[in-house]
Each structure stands twice: as structure tokens, then as C-alpha cells.
Design an enzyme around this catalytic site. Sequence first.
Site, PDB file in Angstrom:
ATOM      1  N   CYS A   1       0.847  -1.194   0.000  1.00  0.00           N
ATOM      2  CA  CYS A   1       0.000   0.000   0.000  1.00  0.00           C
ATOM      3  C   CYS A   1       0.882   1.244   0.000  1.00  0.00           C
ATOM      4  CB  CYS A   1      -0.909  -0.001   1.227  1.00  0.00           C
ATOM      5  SG  CYS A   1      -2.053   1.412   1.249  1.00  0.00           S
TER       6      CYS A   1
ATOM      7  N   ASP B   1       0.465   3.766   1.718  1.00  0.00           N
ATOM      8  CA  ASP B   1       0.415   4.357   3.060  1.00  0.00           C
ATOM      9  C   ASP B   1       1.819   4.662   3.595  1.00  0.00           C
ATOM     10  OD1 ASP B   1       0.167   4.554   6.027  1.00  0.00           O
ATOM     11  OD2 ASP B   1      -1.913   4.007   5.634  1.00  0.00           O
TER      12      ASP B   1
ATOM     13  N   HIS C   1      -2.182  -3.882   5.025  1.00  0.00           N
ATOM     14  CA  HIS C   1      -2.046  -3.504   6.438  1.00  0.00           C
ATOM     15  C   HIS C   1      -3.422  -3.288   7.036  1.00  0.00           C
ATOM     16  CE1 HIS C   1      -2.804   0.916   5.914  1.00  0.00           C
ATOM     17  NE2 HIS C   1      -2.501   0.593   4.670  1.00  0.00           N
TER      18      HIS C   1
HETATM   19 CO    CO Z   1      -3.509   1.256   2.992  1.00  0.00          CO
END
Ligand code: CO
Length: 212
Positions: A53, A55, A109
Amino acid sequence: MKIEGNHLERRQRPYAEILLANKAWAKNMVEKDAEYFKRLALGQYPDYLWIGCSDSRVPAAGVSQTEPGELFVHRNIANQVITNDFNLMSVVKYAVDYLNVKHIVVCGHYGCGGVIAAMNNNTDKYLGDWLTGIKDSYKRNRAELDTFTDEKEKINRMCEINVERQIEKLASSSLIQKAWRKGKELQLHGWIFDLETGLINPLTDVVGNPNT
Ligand code: CO
């Protein structure tokens, strides 16, 4: 439980500081090993392709404690494997057919914002459409997910389902199918990172061709 530090706040690090930190890191590396960057510049032979991801809290090299040269990386919102995504598929193609990676990891996650947005049927331009696959998975798994009374647990289970689904899609893709048919040693691993413990939780492994 005491939560220290300011990770919930914007750090506001001046960009010049990042450049200075880079200089200090490069100097330190050369002090430890004068040939380090010369060797790094010669080429890459990673064993792993990491699909994760975007993130900011899930840096691929950081959470896996790997060194430069060990991970070939692709990251997008909610670690999606979309087989008509040229960006992702060219990374997979290069990793499998040229770098000959032995493992592909899809690492999601818990608490993934992309997964939460999909569960809330986000319809933002680009974002809503990018998350279509998770929206579909959410609908298909509604019976299981609705048994959770705790919203956080429900989201986290959806985050796991999302990773498992991406591994399935990868395993069925022509590119990976072709590699297996050619006898290539290639394993797929679905992992999920827990932001609250720092631990990676392994979910699923595909060590042979599931479609044969
Ligand atoms: Co994410």
C-alpha cells in the site's frame, strides 16, 4: 496505554533536512564500506517483488528490514493487483521475466484507508474507481463480515480478504500462469502488517500453480 510522540501530527520536516540526512547516510555507508555504492551501482538481483500500500506508515524496506538491492517495489492505494494496470503489470513483468524474482509478496495492512473508503462506497473521482475491486469483494463477503460486532475487527478482516483476493488475481494472471508453465520457481505470499504491533502476519502462500 501511553501513546508517545507526534506521529499523529504532521511532522513538518523541512525538505532541506531530508537532503542533509541523505548526505549523512551516504557518508556513513561509505565509512563503513568504501565500496558499498560502487557495488550497488553494478546492478540489482532482488529475490523479492513487494506489492504494498502507498500508506506512509508501511515502508516496504523498513518493515521487512531489507537492504537496498533486495526488494523490487510497487505500491499503490490498498495494494491492488489489477491486471490491466500497465504500471503494476510492467513491474511484475520485469520482476518475473528479467529479474527472476523467486517471491512476490502482496503486503496489506490493518486499518487501510483504501479498504475503509471502499467499504464506505467512496465515489471520489479516480479513488472510487480504483477501489472497485474491494467494493465488489466487500459485497461478496458481506455475510461473513456482518458477523463482526466490532467495527475495527470487521475492517481488519476486510483488509485480510483484500490481500487474499490480490494473491488470487495474481495467481490467475496470464503472466504468472505463463511463468509457472515454463517451470519457473515462483512463490506468492499474502502478508498483512499490523500498525499497532509492527508485526507482519502471514495470511496465504501459493507455492505451486493453483489453477492446474
Ligand atoms: Co492502505
